[in-house]
Design a protein around this motif. Structure first.
Motif, PDB file in Angstrom:
ATOM      1  N   SER A  29       0.811  -1.217   0.000  1.00  0.00           N
ATOM      2  CA  SER A  29       0.000   0.000   0.000  1.00  0.00           C
ATOM      3  C   SER A  29       0.847   1.270   0.000  1.00  0.00           C
ATOM      4  O   SER A  29       0.407   2.306  -0.500  1.00  0.00           O
ATOM      5  CB  SER A  29      -0.943  -0.010   1.210  1.00  0.00           C
ATOM      6  N   GLY A 307      -2.913   7.767  -2.683  1.00  0.00           N
ATOM      7  CA  GLY A 307      -3.922   8.114  -1.684  1.00  0.00           C
ATOM      8  C   GLY A 307      -5.116   7.177  -1.730  1.00  0.00           C
ATOM      9  O   GLY A 307      -5.627   6.738  -0.683  1.00  0.00           O
ATOM     10  N   PHE A 308      -5.581   6.847  -2.931  1.00  0.00           N
ATOM     11  CA  PHE A 308      -6.694   5.908  -3.057  1.00  0.00           C
ATOM     12  C   PHE A 308      -6.298   4.522  -2.546  1.00  0.00           C
ATOM     13  O   PHE A 308      -7.114   3.808  -1.952  1.00  0.00           O
ATOM     14  CB  PHE A 308      -7.157   5.816  -4.513  1.00  0.00           C
ATOM     15  N   ILE A 310      -4.148   3.859  -0.098  1.00  0.00           N
ATOM     16  CA  ILE A 310      -4.161   3.899   1.363  1.00  0.00           C
ATOM     17  C   ILE A 310      -5.592   3.890   1.887  1.00  0.00           C
ATOM     18  O   ILE A 310      -5.925   3.186   2.857  1.00  0.00           O
ATOM     19  CB  ILE A 310      -3.399   5.144   1.868  1.00  0.00           C
ATOM     20  N   ALA A 311      -6.466   4.676   1.258  1.00  0.00           N
ATOM     21  CA  ALA A 311      -7.874   4.708   1.689  1.00  0.00           C
ATOM     22  C   ALA A 311      -8.507   3.331   1.570  1.00  0.00           C
ATOM     23  O   ALA A 311      -9.256   2.886   2.474  1.00  0.00           O
ATOM     24  CB  ALA A 311      -8.647   5.718   0.844  1.00  0.00           C
ATOM     25  N   ASN A 312      -8.215   2.622   0.496  1.00  0.00           N
ATOM     26  CA  ASN A 312      -8.768   1.277   0.302  1.00  0.00           C
ATOM     27  C   ASN A 312      -8.287   0.321   1.387  1.00  0.00           C
ATOM     28  O   ASN A 312      -9.070  -0.463   1.958  1.00  0.00           O
ATOM     29  CB  ASN A 312      -8.367   0.765  -1.080  1.00  0.00           C
ATOM     30  N   ALA A 346      -3.017   5.562   9.028  1.00  0.00           N
ATOM     31  CA  ALA A 346      -2.961   6.067   7.647  1.00  0.00           C
ATOM     32  C   ALA A 346      -1.795   7.042   7.452  1.00  0.00           C
ATOM     33  O   ALA A 346      -1.084   6.983   6.442  1.00  0.00           O
ATOM     34  CB  ALA A 346      -4.285   6.741   7.297  1.00  0.00           C
ATOM     35  N   SER A 350       1.527   6.547   5.059  1.00  0.00           N
ATOM     36  CA  SER A 350       1.897   7.519   4.036  1.00  0.00           C
ATOM     37  C   SER A 350       3.293   8.106   4.293  1.00  0.00           C
ATOM     38  O   SER A 350       4.071   8.319   3.366  1.00  0.00           O
ATOM     39  CB  SER A 350       0.856   8.635   3.980  1.00  0.00           C
ATOM     40  N   ILE A 391      -1.509  13.554   2.504  1.00  0.00           N
ATOM     41  CA  ILE A 391      -2.156  12.460   1.768  1.00  0.00           C
ATOM     42  C   ILE A 391      -2.668  11.402   2.734  1.00  0.00           C
ATOM     43  O   ILE A 391      -3.791  10.892   2.606  1.00  0.00           O
ATOM     44  CB  ILE A 391      -1.157  11.838   0.759  1.00  0.00           C
ATOM     45  N   SER A 395      -6.550  10.492   3.243  1.00  0.00           N
ATOM     46  CA  SER A 395      -6.944   9.129   2.887  1.00  0.00           C
ATOM     47  C   SER A 395      -7.553   8.384   4.068  1.00  0.00           C
ATOM     48  O   SER A 395      -8.386   7.480   3.882  1.00  0.00           O
ATOM     49  CB  SER A 395      -5.726   8.351   2.363  1.00  0.00           C
ATOM     50  N   GLY A 396      -7.133   8.736   5.278  1.00  0.00           N
ATOM     51  CA  GLY A 396      -7.585   7.973   6.431  1.00  0.00           C
ATOM     52  C   GLY A 396      -8.731   8.577   7.198  1.00  0.00           C
ATOM     53  O   GLY A 396      -9.311   7.919   8.081  1.00  0.00           O
TER      54      GLY A 396
END
Length: 415
Positions: A29, A307-308, A310-312, A346, A350, A391, A395-396
């Motif tokens: 990630s 960023g996407f 990490i969010a996932n 998160a 990052s 980021i 993302s988190g």
């Protein structure tokens, strides 16, 4: 207050343990952020290094210097009137003498002209180099570090002696096994005695007049005898006093004297240009500002993908630990404790990716380059850490908020 700090530290510990327990997922990630931070910091570092190298190459004169030229250096004009400058007469040696005699606001004044692609010989050894004719005070305006021998004397300049100061590459190529000072070289068939050898400068990004190490200097009058001055376009360089702020008095005096010498009437516009090195530096700054902006846009796409990613991962992490969240809340864990736990995870994720990206850029600085010295500045490191933290935060925040708002009963039953 102490209780709040302890809970925040506990959140950090939970976040770190979560990252360690899923090491493979963590590594995969953070790759997106690593690529994004590497891209943005690499772009900024290369642009900054290029700009610094070009500015250093342009710093061929000291401060307080202006140039009288045929062409204008103000290339930032939307419509550069080259056809007008082309018809102008070039500065002449007579005008140089006139300015030298009458200028009151000038500390030093010199005239110079050059020719590239000339064959320089010593016996069977030969090479192609640039030849530059200069007047005596040229070394007071332009940096000319002498390693061996000496600079010209006033008598040698005024009497047009056949003497020469050569660059380091010329000395090493034409005199590989002997001391060059005191020896002779041939320029266009004429013998010139070497009186000095310049220090090695290396290759710059913007060497005006050619690479200094393959350039030789001779008295200006000797130069004018060697080359057809009808097609020459010399520059007159003038160094003003420190007391003249921004050299406004010097520039005004130069304009007045040049108009007088050329017999221009009051209604006629100047047929010469008064240039400053800052004009080229401002042009360079504008170009690199555009490059920096374009590089930022490209790098942001990589960061968006990271960023996407990490969010996932954070949504998956919330799903996996729903039962644990319910237990923690039932035991009295505050909402901000759960929020900080996932938010820190998160941000850590990052930040680690950002640090790896910055490390890769730092390793690039060790790659040997003659023309470009790559330097990772502290400002760019801070930019990388700041962007990666932002980021991670963005993302988190949504997964962390979802986790913090869970109903403890429903969360415990989810298993």
């Amino acid at each position: 207050m102490m209780k709040f700090i302890r809970q925040v530290l506990e959140s950090i510990r939970f976040a770190w343990q979560a990252l360690r327990s899923n090491l493979l997922r963590t590594v995969l990630s953070l790759l997106g952020v690593t690529v994004g931070i590497f891209s943005i910091i690499a772009v900024f570092t290369m642009v900054d290094s290029l700009e610094a190298s070009i500015r250093e190459s342009l710093n061929f004169t000291g401060s307080n210097t202006v140039f009288v030229s045929k062409w204008s250096w103000n290339f930032s004009d939307q419509e550069y009137a080259w056809w007008k400058y082309f018809r102008r007469p070039a500065p002449s040696f007579a005008e140089f003498r006139f300015l030298e005699k009458n200028l009151e606001n000038a500390e030093f004044i010199a005239i110079s002209d050059g020719r590239g692609g000339q064959t320089i010989k010593n016996g069977n050894n030969s090479m192609t180099a640039g030849v530059r004719g200069i007047s005596y005070q040229y070394n007071q305006i332009t940096d000319m570090p002498i390693e061996k021998g000496r600079y010209f004397s006033p008598m040698e300049i005024e009497s047009a002696r056949n003497v020469v100061v050569v660059g380091s590459d010329i000395a090493s190529n034409l005199f590989p096994f002997q001391e060059p000072v005191g020896q002779y070289i041939r320029i266009k068939g004429l013998r010139f005695q070497v009186i000095g050898v310049m220090e090695r400068v290396g290759t710059g990004m913007f060497d005006i007049g050619g690479k200094p190490d393959i350039r030789c200097y001779i008295p200006y009058i000797s130069f004018s005898k060697l080359f057809h001055t009808r097609y020459s376009e010399p520059n007159i360089s003038v160094k003003g006093f420190d007391r003249d702020e921004h050299q406004q008095e010097l520039e005004g005096e130069l304009i007045g004297l040049m108009r007088t010498k050329r017999g221009l009437k009051p209604y006629q516009e100047d047929n010469f240009s008064i240039n400053r090195p800052e004009a080229i530096q401002n042009l360079v700054a504008g170009i690199f500002s555009t490059l920096r902006g374009a590089g930022l846009i490209i790098a942001l796409f990589s960061l968006l993908i990271g960023g996407f990613g990490i969010a996932n991962i954070m949504f998956v992490s919330v799903k996996e630990r729903t039962n644990l969240i319910g237990i923690q809340k039932s035991l009295g864990a505050k909402t901000y404790f759960i929020l900080c736990q996932f938010l820190f995870e998160a941000v850590f994720l990052s930040l680690i990716g950002g640090l790896v990206g910055i490390l890769l850029v730092w390793l690039l600085t060790f790659y040997p380059q003659e023309t470009l010295d790559i330097q990772l500045t502290f400002r760019n490191v801070l930019i990388g850490l700041g962007v990666s933290s932002t980021i991670g935060l963005l993302s988190g925040i949504i997964p962390a908020w979802i986790a913090a708002r869970m109903d403890p009963v429903m969360a415990i039953r989810s298993k």
